[in-house]
Design a protein around this motif. Structure first.
Motif, mmCIF file in Angstrom:
data_model
loop_
_atom_site.group_PDB
_atom_site.id
_atom_site.type_symbol
_atom_site.label_atom_id
_atom_site.label_comp_id
_atom_site.label_asym_id
_atom_site.label_seq_id
_atom_site.Cartn_x
_atom_site.Cartn_y
_atom_site.Cartn_z
ATOM 1 N N UNK A 32 23.786 2.145 5.269
ATOM 2 C CA UNK A 32 23.589 1.523 6.582
ATOM 3 C C UNK A 32 24.378 2.380 7.576
ATOM 4 N N UNK A 33 23.776 3.475 8.029
ATOM 5 C CA UNK A 33 24.544 4.422 8.839
ATOM 6 C C UNK A 33 24.322 4.309 10.343
ATOM 7 N N UNK A 34 23.413 3.423 10.769
ATOM 8 C CA UNK A 34 23.211 3.257 12.216
ATOM 9 C C UNK A 34 22.726 1.845 12.512
ATOM 10 N N UNK A 35 22.685 1.477 13.779
ATOM 11 C CA UNK A 35 22.225 0.141 14.155
ATOM 12 C C UNK A 35 20.755 -0.067 13.831
ATOM 13 N N UNK A 36 19.961 0.991 13.898
ATOM 14 C CA UNK A 36 18.546 0.897 13.558
ATOM 15 C C UNK A 36 18.363 0.512 12.096
ATOM 16 N N UNK A 37 19.169 1.126 11.215
ATOM 17 C CA UNK A 37 19.122 0.808 9.786
ATOM 18 C C UNK A 37 19.520 -0.644 9.571
ATOM 19 N N UNK A 38 20.573 -1.055 10.243
ATOM 20 C CA UNK A 38 21.062 -2.429 10.137
ATOM 21 C C UNK A 38 19.966 -3.411 10.540
ATOM 22 N N UNK A 39 19.309 -3.148 11.665
ATOM 23 C CA UNK A 39 18.256 -4.044 12.160
ATOM 24 C C UNK A 39 17.065 -4.091 11.206
ATOM 25 N N UNK A 40 16.713 -2.942 10.640
ATOM 26 C CA UNK A 40 15.586 -2.878 9.708
ATOM 27 C C UNK A 40 15.884 -3.724 8.466
ATOM 28 N N UNK A 41 17.096 -3.597 7.937
ATOM 29 C CA UNK A 41 17.502 -4.368 6.758
ATOM 30 C C UNK A 41 17.539 -5.862 7.098
ATOM 31 N N UNK A 42 18.100 -6.193 8.258
ATOM 32 C CA UNK A 42 18.215 -7.586 8.693
ATOM 33 C C UNK A 42 16.830 -8.227 8.828
#
Length: 91
Positions: free
Chosen positions: A15-25
């Motif tokens: 989870x290296x960026x906010x985009x990754x975080x949002x995609x996972x969420x």
């Protein structure tokens, strides 16, 4: 018989960026079999609770996020535990 055991599963994901975080969420929120989830961006950990098949959930998250998913820990959650776990609160 389609009964699923309740589990608490810890996954390691990048989870290296906010985009990754949002995609996972978003992927986790779409999965009806999950009761709760916790995303630890700093340590690259995702913890999910619910009645599900661990392998199926890991594969679903992998497909929806296009990220490598590693199961670190899997434990059975007792259905009679009070909300938030045995100590009564979430960390």
């Amino acid at each position: 018989m389609d009964y699923r055991q309740s589990y608490c599963m810890t996954l390691r994901m990048n989870i290296d960026c906010n985009g990754c975080y949002q995609r996972i969420r978003r992927a986790l929120l779409q999965m009806r079999e999950l009761e709760k989830h916790l995303i630890d961006k700093k340590h690259g950990r995702v913890v999910v609770w619910g009645a599900f098949s661990p392998q199926d959930v890991a594969i679903k998250i992998r497909k929806r996020t296009n990220r490598r998913v590693e199961i670190l820990d899997l434990s059975e959650a007792s259905p009679a535990a009070p909300e938030g776990g045995p100590d009564g609160h979430m960390s």
